[in-house]
Write an enzyme that holds these catalytic residues in place. Sequence first.
Site, mmCIF file in Angstrom:
data_model
loop_
_atom_site.group_PDB
_atom_site.id
_atom_site.type_symbol
_atom_site.label_atom_id
_atom_site.label_comp_id
_atom_site.label_asym_id
_atom_site.label_seq_id
_atom_site.Cartn_x
_atom_site.Cartn_y
_atom_site.Cartn_z
ATOM 1 N N GLU A 38 10.386 34.789 64.518
ATOM 2 C CA GLU A 38 10.351 36.255 64.602
ATOM 3 C C GLU A 38 11.766 36.835 64.698
ATOM 4 O OE1 GLU A 38 5.951 36.196 66.728
ATOM 5 O OE2 GLU A 38 7.681 36.841 67.896
ATOM 6 N N TYR A 93 2.676 39.998 61.275
ATOM 7 C CA TYR A 93 1.448 39.663 62.009
ATOM 8 C C TYR A 93 0.455 38.897 61.136
ATOM 9 C CZ TYR A 93 2.552 42.324 66.287
ATOM 10 O OH TYR A 93 3.096 42.764 67.469
HETATM 11 P P1 ATP Z 1 1.914 40.707 70.776
HETATM 12 O O1 ATP Z 1 1.773 39.556 69.799
HETATM 13 O O2 ATP Z 1 2.069 42.041 70.093
HETATM 14 O O3 ATP Z 1 2.959 40.461 71.803
HETATM 15 P P2 ATP Z 1 -0.226 39.648 72.316
HETATM 16 O O4 ATP Z 1 0.409 38.333 72.029
HETATM 17 O O5 ATP Z 1 -0.402 40.020 73.741
HETATM 18 O O6 ATP Z 1 0.552 40.819 71.609
HETATM 19 P P3 ATP Z 1 -2.081 39.091 70.203
HETATM 20 O O7 ATP Z 1 -3.375 38.410 70.440
HETATM 21 O O8 ATP Z 1 -0.969 38.308 69.591
HETATM 22 O O9 ATP Z 1 -1.633 39.739 71.610
HETATM 23 O O10 ATP Z 1 -2.378 40.387 69.340
HETATM 24 C C1 ATP Z 1 -1.328 41.014 68.623
HETATM 25 C C2 ATP Z 1 -1.477 42.496 68.714
HETATM 26 O O11 ATP Z 1 -2.652 42.894 68.012
HETATM 27 C C3 ATP Z 1 -1.698 43.053 70.117
HETATM 28 O O12 ATP Z 1 -0.522 43.225 70.849
HETATM 29 C C4 ATP Z 1 -2.351 44.385 69.822
HETATM 30 O O13 ATP Z 1 -1.390 45.355 69.410
HETATM 31 C C5 ATP Z 1 -3.247 44.022 68.648
HETATM 32 N N1 ATP Z 1 -4.576 43.664 69.115
HETATM 33 C C6 ATP Z 1 -4.958 42.528 69.723
HETATM 34 N N2 ATP Z 1 -6.252 42.531 70.036
HETATM 35 C C7 ATP Z 1 -6.728 43.737 69.617
HETATM 36 C C8 ATP Z 1 -7.994 44.373 69.643
HETATM 37 N N3 ATP Z 1 -9.065 43.781 70.168
HETATM 38 N N4 ATP Z 1 -8.079 45.615 69.106
HETATM 39 C C9 ATP Z 1 -7.004 46.219 68.564
HETATM 40 N N5 ATP Z 1 -5.786 45.682 68.498
HETATM 41 C C10 ATP Z 1 -5.641 44.466 69.022
#
Ligand code: ATP
Length: 138
Positions: A127, A50
């Site tokens: 990934e 990440y």
């Molecule tokens: P993922 O990449 O896990 O599929 P996503 O693409 O929907 O999720 P991203 O913006 O890439 O969302 O964020 C990655 C991950 O970080 C999220 O899935 C969540 O677990 C965490 N995350 C995102 N926003 C927040 C927040 N505001 N507070 C806490 N954790 C968050």
Amino acid sequence: MSNRTFTMIKPDATSKGYTGGILDQIVQAGFTIRAMKWTRLTAEQAGRFYAVHSERPFYGELVNFMSSGPIVAAILEKDNAVADFRQLIGATNPAQAAEGTIRKKYAASVGENAVHGSDSDENAAIEGSFFFSGLEIF
Ligand code: ATP
Ligand code: MG
């Protein structure tokens, strides 16, 4: 357009016994599993996976959570895989996820949201290679 995406079933979902239900929904939606493993990320590995979020305020929380227990990592295949899988999992925040999506059914919060789905063909390939060698993809 690539026909593959990458997913993880996150530690909240594996610990609550949702692995089978989530995999069933993925297969019923028409995705074919090309690679899969049950494993656990170290904090260092979760941080690298990440890394794109390293400047975000929730990065530390995300790394702790993603290394807190076992995950299932998988490469999935279907026409239009990346976009269709994002639709199947629903919005990042389960409160905003559409009815019937995996996050609506299984996720507890924006942080602990049950599944990961790649956001582009390029990231799906990166990934997938993070977890699997060519010898593990069928
Ligand atoms: P993922 O990449 O896990 O599929 P996503 O693409 O929907 O999720 P991203 O913006 O890439 O969302 O964020 C990655 C991950 O970080 C999220 O899935 C969540 O677990 C965490 N995350 C995102 N926003 C927040 C927040 N505001 N507070 C806490 N954790 C968050
Ligand atoms: Mg994302």
